[in-house]
Structure formats: C-alpha cells, structure tokens
Design an enzyme around this catalytic site. Structure first.
Site, PDB file in Angstrom:
ATOM      1  N   LYS A 113       0.818  -1.219   0.000  1.00  0.00           N
ATOM      2  CA  LYS A 113       0.000   0.000   0.000  1.00  0.00           C
ATOM      3  C   LYS A 113       0.851   1.267   0.000  1.00  0.00           C
ATOM      4  CE  LYS A 113      -4.384  -1.954   1.275  1.00  0.00           C
ATOM      5  NZ  LYS A 113      -5.402  -2.202   2.275  1.00  0.00           N
ATOM      6  N   ARG A 134      -2.923  -9.932   5.282  1.00  0.00           N
ATOM      7  CA  ARG A 134      -3.372 -10.178   3.906  1.00  0.00           C
ATOM      8  C   ARG A 134      -2.306  -9.624   2.972  1.00  0.00           C
ATOM      9  NH1 ARG A 134      -5.875  -7.189   0.008  1.00  0.00           N
ATOM     10  NH2 ARG A 134      -7.374  -8.258  -1.325  1.00  0.00           N
TER      11      ARG A 134
HETATM   12  N1  PMM Z   1      -7.363  -4.067   1.055  1.00  0.00           N
HETATM   13  C1  PMM Z   1      -7.697  -4.258  -0.239  1.00  0.00           C
HETATM   14  C2  PMM Z   1      -8.623  -5.249  -0.612  1.00  0.00           C
HETATM   15  N2  PMM Z   1      -9.188  -6.041   0.320  1.00  0.00           N
HETATM   16  N3  PMM Z   1      -9.453  -6.671   2.561  1.00  0.00           N
HETATM   17  C3  PMM Z   1      -9.171  -6.468   3.855  1.00  0.00           C
HETATM   18  N4  PMM Z   1      -9.782  -7.238   4.791  1.00  0.00           N
HETATM   19  N5  PMM Z   1      -8.298  -5.509   4.273  1.00  0.00           N
HETATM   20  C4  PMM Z   1      -7.664  -4.696   3.394  1.00  0.00           C
HETATM   21  O1  PMM Z   1      -6.879  -3.823   3.840  1.00  0.00           O
HETATM   22  C5  PMM Z   1      -7.939  -4.858   2.003  1.00  0.00           C
HETATM   23  C6  PMM Z   1      -8.867  -5.866   1.624  1.00  0.00           C
HETATM   24  C7  PMM Z   1      -7.071  -3.387  -1.276  1.00  0.00           C
HETATM   25  O2  PMM Z   1      -5.814  -3.866  -1.587  1.00  0.00           O
HETATM   26  P1  PMM Z   1      -5.470  -4.653  -2.960  1.00  0.00           P
HETATM   27  O3  PMM Z   1      -5.975  -3.778  -4.071  1.00  0.00           O
HETATM   28  O4  PMM Z   1      -3.987  -4.758  -2.944  1.00  0.00           O
HETATM   29  O5  PMM Z   1      -6.145  -5.990  -2.935  1.00  0.00           O
END
Ligand code: PMM
Length: 295
Positions: free
Chosen positions: A233, A273
């Site tokens: 991020k 994650r």
């Molecule tokens: N961030 C993204 C997508 N899904 N789910 C949870 N639980 N927490 C998060 O911080 C989160 C998520 C966005 O990130 P990506 O685009 O790299 O998937």
C-alpha cells in the site's frame, strides 16, 4: 473501551480467534488473488479464470492459510463493477480452488457475491465495507454462518480520500468499528465469527495508516481478532521513498510488506493479507518465535 492493556492481552497467542478458521500458534497469512482486469490484462474471461486458479494454487502451495479471491478493485478512485461481472470473475475461481482443497475467502462488498461464493465453497467473507455498502450483507452472513471480516470503511473507492479526516485516528476507527460490531451482531452475525480490520488505505492518509499500525494494541481491546491488509500500500511506498527520494512502485514493496507483517503479528494481529505469501509467512513465524515463552 479502556486504554490500558493487560500483559496477557499483549501476547499474540492470546489473541481471540474466530470459530471456523484454523488456529495455528502464529498469525495467519492470507494470499491475495485479485481477479480483476488490471491484474490479468486481456485474454478473455476463461483465460483470466484459468490464470487465477493457477495463481491461487500457487499461493496455497507457498503456504497461504487462506486465499482471498476478489473480483472488484477497491483502490482509491476505482469504479464499481456490476454484480454479474463480479460473480462471473470470482465464482468459478472459488469453486475450483475449494474443490482442490484450498481454504478460500471471498473479498466482496455485495451480498449476492458473498452468497454465491459461500455456496461454491468459500469459508470466509471479507467485506472491506464492513456491511455498509450493501444492507443485505449482514443478513446473508448471519444466514450462512461463516466467519466475516468487517473492515473500517467510510465511503466507496471513488470518494474515499475525501473522508480521510481524523482528530484521533485510532480512537475514531475503534469507535466506528465498535459501532459496526453492534449493528452486525444485532442483525444476527455471531460475534464468535467476527474479525475486524482497521482498513489501512481506506479513507486514510499515510500518517493515519502508520498510527493505526502502531495502535493495533488499542484496537485489540475491542475483543476481536484483527486482520491487517498492508501489502504494497501507499504508506509503505511512502516510507520506502525516504522523504521524497523517489517512490517505490507497488511490485517493489514486498520485502517492506513482510517487515510490516512481522510488526503486525508481534502486535497480536490474527491474520495478514499479502501478495507475497512466502516472505510474510517467514515474517510471522519470526514474530511467533520472538514472542514464544522462554525459560
Ligand atoms: N485491502 C484491499 C482489498 N481487500 N481486505 C481487507 N480485509 N483488508 C484490506 O486492507 C484490504 C482488503 C485493497 O488492496 P489490494 O488492491 O492490494 O487488494
């Protein structure tokens, strides 16, 4: 909510764990599988589906405890995807991975997608809106009886940055998550199956993300397992840029992400994650060894 934390509450091993998920003596690692056109350029739906399944199997082989399948980008500024398209992207992937014995979660804000994915074998619903985007989500989760990740969220992707205003980000995120817990449990969700997430990057600026990470101990006092989604991020890129020496693109942030995984695990996170599973698995193992009781 009290602001003092007992020594027992600080030990990672004493972190509450939701029913229906594995309970190893370390932080879990969730591998990210985004089935979105910007992740898998051209090639049509079948090619994207095949590639996604292969990538999911690879994440599981690398040691992911859970593979998180998502069909809608939630990046700042991202446009919503039609539910029919989200279903077409995710359900065949969930189904095939579950059939192969992979533990799968579905990353969605939409109740019809959550329902179809659980039907197809997903064992966890990961909702970055914490039930705010779709009023049918909480009843759907209550009926399905699966673990549910409720993330701190203030607004849809296209306008989330406008809501990144806080006087005390940890206290406000804690209070807003607490309000979500009350509403979600009033709608029938079993508190034993709830996981909370501070929502790094969702209506947060860089300094908010770092403050929340440093404040995980306070968020744990809400009494629920915490999931931390820091991988690649902006706040990681900003720290790597070293005061403006040049941004590091997302693909170059995996080692730094692993360092953040170690910090989150040491602070008692239940799950991280991440895109790069191997590095974060090593990181959370180091955190567990560091925290293990020694004579
Ligand atoms: N961030 C993204 C997508 N899904 N789910 C949870 N639980 N927490 C998060 O911080 C989160 C998520 C966005 O990130 P990506 O685009 O790299 O998937």
């Amino acid at each position: 909510m009290s602001t003092t934390e007992s020594p027992a509450a600080r030990r990672p091993g004493t972190c509450p764990r939701p029913e229906g998920l594995p309970r190893p003596d370390r932080c879990l690692v969730m591998g990210i599988l985004n089935v979105t056109p910007d992740s898998f350029s051209d090639g049509g739906l079948y090619a994207r589906t095949r590639q996604a399944i292969d990538r999911g199997l690879e994440l599981a082989a690398q040691g992911a405890d859970i593979v998180d399948v998502g069909g809608e980008s939630t990046r700042p500024g991202a446009r919503p995807v039609a539910v029919a398209e989200e279903l077409a992207r995710t359900v065949p992937v969930v189904s095939e991975l579950a059939r192969a014995g992979v533990r799968v979660s579905i990353d969605t804000m939409h109740a019809p997608v959550a329902r179809a994915a659980v039907e197809a074998g997903a064992c966890l619903v990961n909702d970055v809106s914490g039930g705010l985007a779709d009023p049918d989500m909480a009843p759907a989760i209550a009926a399905a009886g699966v673990p549910y990740v409720a993330t701190h969220w203030r607004a849809p992707s296209r306008e989330m940055d406008r809501h990144a205003e806080y006087r005390d980000v940890v206290a406000e995120v804690a209070a807003e998550l607490d309000a979500r817990v009350r509403q979600l449990t009033a709608q029938g969700i079993d508190p034993a199956r709830l996981v909370l997430d501070p929502g790094l990057g969702f209506s947060k600026r860089t300094e908010h993300d770092w403050t929340l990470l440093a404040g995980l101990g306070t968020l744990r006092q809400l009494g629920f397992p915490l999931l931390v989604g820091a991988s690649r991020k902006r706040f990681i890129g900003a720290a790597l840029a070293n005061g403006g020496a040049g941004d590091v693109p997302p693909g170059g942030r995996d080692q730094a992400t692993a360092a953040v995984s170690a910090l989150a695990a040491a602070a008692g996170a239940f799950c991280v994650r991440v895109h790069d599973v191997r590095a974060s698995l090593d990181a959370v193992r180091m955190a567990a060894a560091y925290a293990a009781p020694r004579s």
